[in-house]
Scaffold this active site. Sequence first.
Site, PDB file in Angstrom:
ATOM      1  N   GLY A  74       0.792  -1.236   0.000  1.00 28.62           N
ATOM      2  CA  GLY A  74       0.000   0.000   0.000  1.00 28.62           C
ATOM      3  C   GLY A  74       0.818   1.276   0.000  1.00 28.62           C
ATOM      4  CB  CYS A 132       0.427   0.861  -7.307  1.00 25.13           C
ATOM      5  SG  CYS A 132       0.192   0.129  -5.670  1.00 25.13           S
ATOM      6  CB  THR A 267       9.455 -12.182  -5.873  1.00 22.96           C
ATOM      7  OG1 THR A 267       8.344 -11.363  -6.262  1.00 22.96           O
ATOM      8  CG2 THR A 267       9.040 -13.063  -4.717  1.00 22.96           C
TER       9      THR A 267
END
Length: 300
Positions: A74, A132, A267
Amino acid sequence: MTPLELCGISLRGPVLNGSGTFDARAAHRAFGDALLERFPFDAFVSKTITLEPRQGNPPPRLWETPAGMINSIGLPNKGLEGFLASDLPELARLPVPLIVSVMGFSREELAQLVCAVGEHDEVSMLELNVSCPNVETGLIMGADPAETALAVERLRSETAKPLVVKLTPNATDPGAVAAAAEAAGADAVSLVNTLKGMALNPQTGEPWLGGRTGGVSGPAIRAIALEQVATVAARVGIPVIGMGGIASGRDAADFIAAGASAVAIGTENFRDPAAGRRIAAELAELSLTRGTRDTSSMPV
Ligand code: RRO
């Protein structure tokens, strides 16, 4: 690794980090100057910043999936002023070019960010995060070619620095979004951001993530990312920075074969903070092997 030029900026090689997947300041505290001597990437992309500071989403913020994860971070950040005062001076000491990622809730907010960040000599390029998946409005500017074009057109006059547009895989036609970004003046595109996903709390059946939904990343999405990179690269003339589940030199070579000029590791950095260097070394070795094989199979 062979040096390259990306949007007029010299890089010692083609391996970047995906925005928000490597905290260079925390890594410096943990590894000291060894980090700077063997920096894992050939350019560094900052975590996305917004005009105002943000707390980010309530926890939990992560969920592990088979061969990947879902994040709902967020966009926590100090805001433009906090970034310029405390992050930029430290990021400027990294031994590679700096790309600052920015996101706005309107075109005017984005314009303020691009203008203010672009004035700093330490910044080599800007990445526009129009993709996003974890914002309250649920709106993703970069899901729509016309919206993307309006944003890039508005921003183009705010800086002479290269603008990289970060594309979402959650678009009906990523090729059309990329083409719209290019026509509006983007210097490069990067893709993919995360795919929208969700996980349920096994006990309650309620959404696990504090932000309810999140973005899926990691090897689980690699095949999807590769297809989108190939589609976008066939559609635009500007450089493409490819990412999505890259965990080895072989994966990176596939993205380059699909048309990417550079690649980004995301990642995999959480599992191994030195992954960038390992992948660059594997890629260099593979290029040699592939080159040798190609030459030896040439007709005589
Ligand atoms: O902060 C995030 O939750 C986030 C961002 Br800004 C983004 O671009 N992609 C993502 O998966 N997470």
